[in-house]
Motif scaffolding. Sequence first.
Motif, short mmCIF file in Angstrom:
data_model
loop_
_atom_site.label_atom_id
_atom_site.label_comp_id
_atom_site.label_asym_id
_atom_site.label_seq_id
_atom_site.Cartn_x
_atom_site.Cartn_y
_atom_site.Cartn_z
N GLN A 100 0.86 -1.19 0.00
CA GLN A 100 0.00 0.00 0.00
C GLN A 100 0.89 1.23 0.00
O GLN A 100 1.76 1.38 0.85
CB GLN A 100 -0.91 0.00 1.23
N PHE A 101 0.66 2.11 -0.97
CA PHE A 101 1.50 3.29 -1.15
C PHE A 101 0.60 4.52 -1.11
O PHE A 101 -0.22 4.72 -2.00
CB PHE A 101 2.22 3.18 -2.50
N ASN A 111 3.29 13.65 4.51
CA ASN A 111 3.91 13.00 3.38
C ASN A 111 5.15 12.21 3.78
O ASN A 111 5.46 11.18 3.21
CB ASN A 111 4.26 14.04 2.30
N GLY A 112 5.90 12.69 4.74
CA GLY A 112 7.13 12.00 5.14
C GLY A 112 8.08 11.94 3.97
O GLY A 112 8.25 12.90 3.23
N VAL A 113 8.67 10.79 3.74
CA VAL A 113 9.57 10.61 2.61
C VAL A 113 8.75 10.12 1.44
O VAL A 113 8.74 8.94 1.10
CB VAL A 113 10.69 9.61 2.95
N ASN A 114 7.98 11.06 0.88
CA ASN A 114 7.17 10.77 -0.30
C ASN A 114 6.26 9.56 -0.12
O ASN A 114 6.40 8.55 -0.78
CB ASN A 114 8.08 10.55 -1.52
N GLY A 115 5.33 9.65 0.80
CA GLY A 115 4.31 8.62 0.86
C GLY A 115 4.37 7.76 2.09
O GLY A 115 5.42 7.56 2.68
N THR A 116 3.23 7.24 2.49
CA THR A 116 3.14 6.31 3.60
C THR A 116 2.96 4.92 3.03
O THR A 116 2.20 4.72 2.10
CB THR A 116 1.93 6.66 4.49
N ILE A 117 3.67 3.94 3.58
CA ILE A 117 3.67 2.61 3.00
C ILE A 117 3.24 1.59 4.03
O ILE A 117 3.63 1.66 5.19
CB ILE A 117 5.09 2.23 2.51
N SER A 118 2.40 0.64 3.63
CA SER A 118 2.17 -0.53 4.45
C SER A 118 2.19 -1.74 3.54
O SER A 118 1.85 -1.65 2.37
CB SER A 118 0.83 -0.45 5.19
N THR A 119 2.63 -2.86 4.04
CA THR A 119 2.73 -4.05 3.21
C THR A 119 2.03 -5.22 3.87
O THR A 119 1.87 -5.27 5.08
CB THR A 119 4.21 -4.44 2.97
N SER A 127 -1.51 -6.44 8.34
CA SER A 127 -1.22 -5.21 7.60
C SER A 127 -1.03 -4.09 8.60
O SER A 127 -1.60 -4.10 9.68
CB SER A 127 -2.37 -4.88 6.63
N ASN A 128 -0.20 -3.15 8.22
CA ASN A 128 0.05 -1.98 9.05
C ASN A 128 -0.71 -0.82 8.45
O ASN A 128 -0.39 -0.36 7.36
CB ASN A 128 1.55 -1.66 9.09
N HIS A 141 -2.69 0.79 -4.32
CA HIS A 141 -2.44 -0.59 -3.88
C HIS A 141 -1.72 -1.33 -4.99
O HIS A 141 -2.22 -1.44 -6.11
CB HIS A 141 -3.75 -1.26 -3.49
N ILE A 142 -0.55 -1.84 -4.66
CA ILE A 142 0.37 -2.41 -5.64
C ILE A 142 0.43 -3.92 -5.46
O ILE A 142 0.66 -4.41 -4.35
CB ILE A 142 1.78 -1.81 -5.47
N VAL A 143 0.23 -4.66 -6.56
CA VAL A 143 0.36 -6.11 -6.55
C VAL A 143 1.67 -6.44 -7.26
O VAL A 143 1.82 -6.18 -8.45
CB VAL A 143 -0.83 -6.78 -7.27
N LEU A 144 2.63 -6.99 -6.50
CA LEU A 144 3.95 -7.33 -7.02
C LEU A 144 4.06 -8.83 -7.22
O LEU A 144 3.59 -9.62 -6.39
CB LEU A 144 5.03 -6.84 -6.06
N PHE A 145 4.74 -9.24 -8.30
CA PHE A 145 4.84 -10.66 -8.64
C PHE A 145 6.05 -10.86 -9.54
O PHE A 145 6.57 -9.89 -10.14
CB PHE A 145 3.57 -11.11 -9.37
#
Length: 652
Positions: A100-101, A111-119, A127-128, A141-145
């Motif tokens: 999650q970006f 914004n922090g360092v360009n975006g908040t991320i949870s995986t 999930s965080n 929401h990014i689907v990596l494969f």
Amino acid sequence: MAPVGSAVPPFTAHAISVSLPTWRDTVGYEEGEKRVVDAMETGYPRFFIHLSIQKLARICEQKFGVNGERCMLFSTQKIAEQCRSFMTDRPSPVAVRLVQFVICPEDNPQNGVNGTISTEEQGCGCSNSPTPIKLSCVDLHIVLFPAEAFPIAKQFWQHAGMGISSRLAERCLALLPEDSRSTSPTPPTPPLFSKPANRHYSKKSVHTKSPSLSSPPRSPVPSSPSFSSKLDESLSTDQSTYLEERYGRNLPLTAAASAKRALRRRIAGTLVHDDDPQKQKSAGATDAELGPSSRGVKDVTEDDVYLYPTGMSAIWASHQLAMAVRPSAKSVCFGFPYTDTLKILEKWGPGCHFLGHGLDSDIDTLSDLLATTSQAHPGSPPILALFTEFPSNPLLRSANMPRLRALADKYNFLIVVDETIGNFINVEVLPFADVVVSSLTKVFSGDSNVMGGSLILNPKSSHYPALKSHLSSNYDDFYFEEDAIYMERNSRDFKRRIAVIDENAQAVCAFLRSRSIAGGATSPSTAIKEVYYPKYSTPENYEQCRVRASAEGGQEGGYGGLFSLTFLSHAASTAFFDALPFHKGPSLGTSFTLACPYTVLAHYGELEWAKSWGVEEGLVRISVGCENRDVLVRGFESSLEKAEEAIVSGSG
């Protein structure tokens, strides 16, 4: 005529169609021919991933990917999880990660360092949650494969139709700091465009069908500007201003909720003064004048209408809805449908029975199937749902809806009707259906610059309480605000456009049929074999649902703007198509005439299978627009002369 690979309409950053002006160009696109592929500035969004989305995906891959991972981008966690499930539910499961970006403006303190991320790692179940964000942020929401699994992910993107829109991608790119928008090229994933096997692929199989199911070229994309930037460079300030005003890009995003409300009211048929220029701006207002629905079911309200980002996502959602509220069983696909509808029914759930001709004889077959299955499994509905188009694409056949409704009532299954081709100005199918879906991308929009879909429930259906309850608890509105604003603006005059298109198409079809074998032509030069058009194809079934003029002055429904032609030789097909003086490319329902060699474009990897259901390789599909009628007929006449010359010369 627009050059190969250019946007249709021209100079449109988010064009829905792409120019493939000759038969050879279409074959080249399907086979991944370098000449065509390298010229592609855009394409139909579920088949060709927009350059802005490709650019954003490369950024995400380089930011979050490991070991050369590829990705797909979605707007909600639920959709990302559905994509992951599709990829992991296979004979050889794919390892998938979700990220999650949250992308915020640079001046946003969160914004922090360009975006908040949870995986969420596959199988972790944890999930965080990111810190709450302002409305100006975008939740991606990014689907990596693994890179080699891209064709599988692309199937989900294409069939389900729920990937992010190009406008949302451009919003994300605009929010990212300038130094993070540049990416380094990555090697392509072979094979990019392999010529597919000539067969129909089955449920949950992994089958690469050139560019629609394979990876787009990767190396030129990261370093190339988005199509929007190319557009901006090619237009003068005055032209850009004209486009902004014409397509409503200057409308405020705060109007999105009102725009969606107006869309739902138009689709429900409850707006009393929607076609009154003095009242257009209030179509989505709380004080808009509403009345009984014109959909043939008076109790329909805007609350029975649900918006989706594409027409195919509405079909996918209707199938998911049916599986959620009804006992598990196969569905029925009745009639030869647009390709992805059948794929959805095959690849999700228990599968489907395919009655591909869609004729009354198929209803006899269906009746026998239902009786046999009911006897074998007493107490359970023999099928989950029946899906049909009214009329069908591309053969323009209409199902006998009263007969199907009688079977549905007797055997307790759902009927889902896709009314995209007929549209509710021309036909009333809701009284026979439990669910009606439509691609708003087509004639409802007309301008070919925005995607959208709708799902409407019939409140008179016995299944309505269960369907409504499930949607009330589970529906997520992820139709992007800017897309909704464009769709609302485009659709304000859809009734007027449909009337013009109906009359134009009827005139063109009357002329072409008079020169066809089906119309009684006997000249040795006759080139057209059949004209597929609702007025000629199963007309008795179409007439059962055609809208009749009302005592209050409501317009009588026409036969729509879509028709198909078959020819006596392949040479005649190609000669006719190549000579057409109109735009040529995928999609339909545009305000301008648009043609394509449909079977080649939609079924290139399964031509023999399509032919077995009466969809010939040489079929040409035409969507008639709003041009001057005489100009249209002359254009088709000149093209037909080329086809007839091919017959006389005996070429091909």
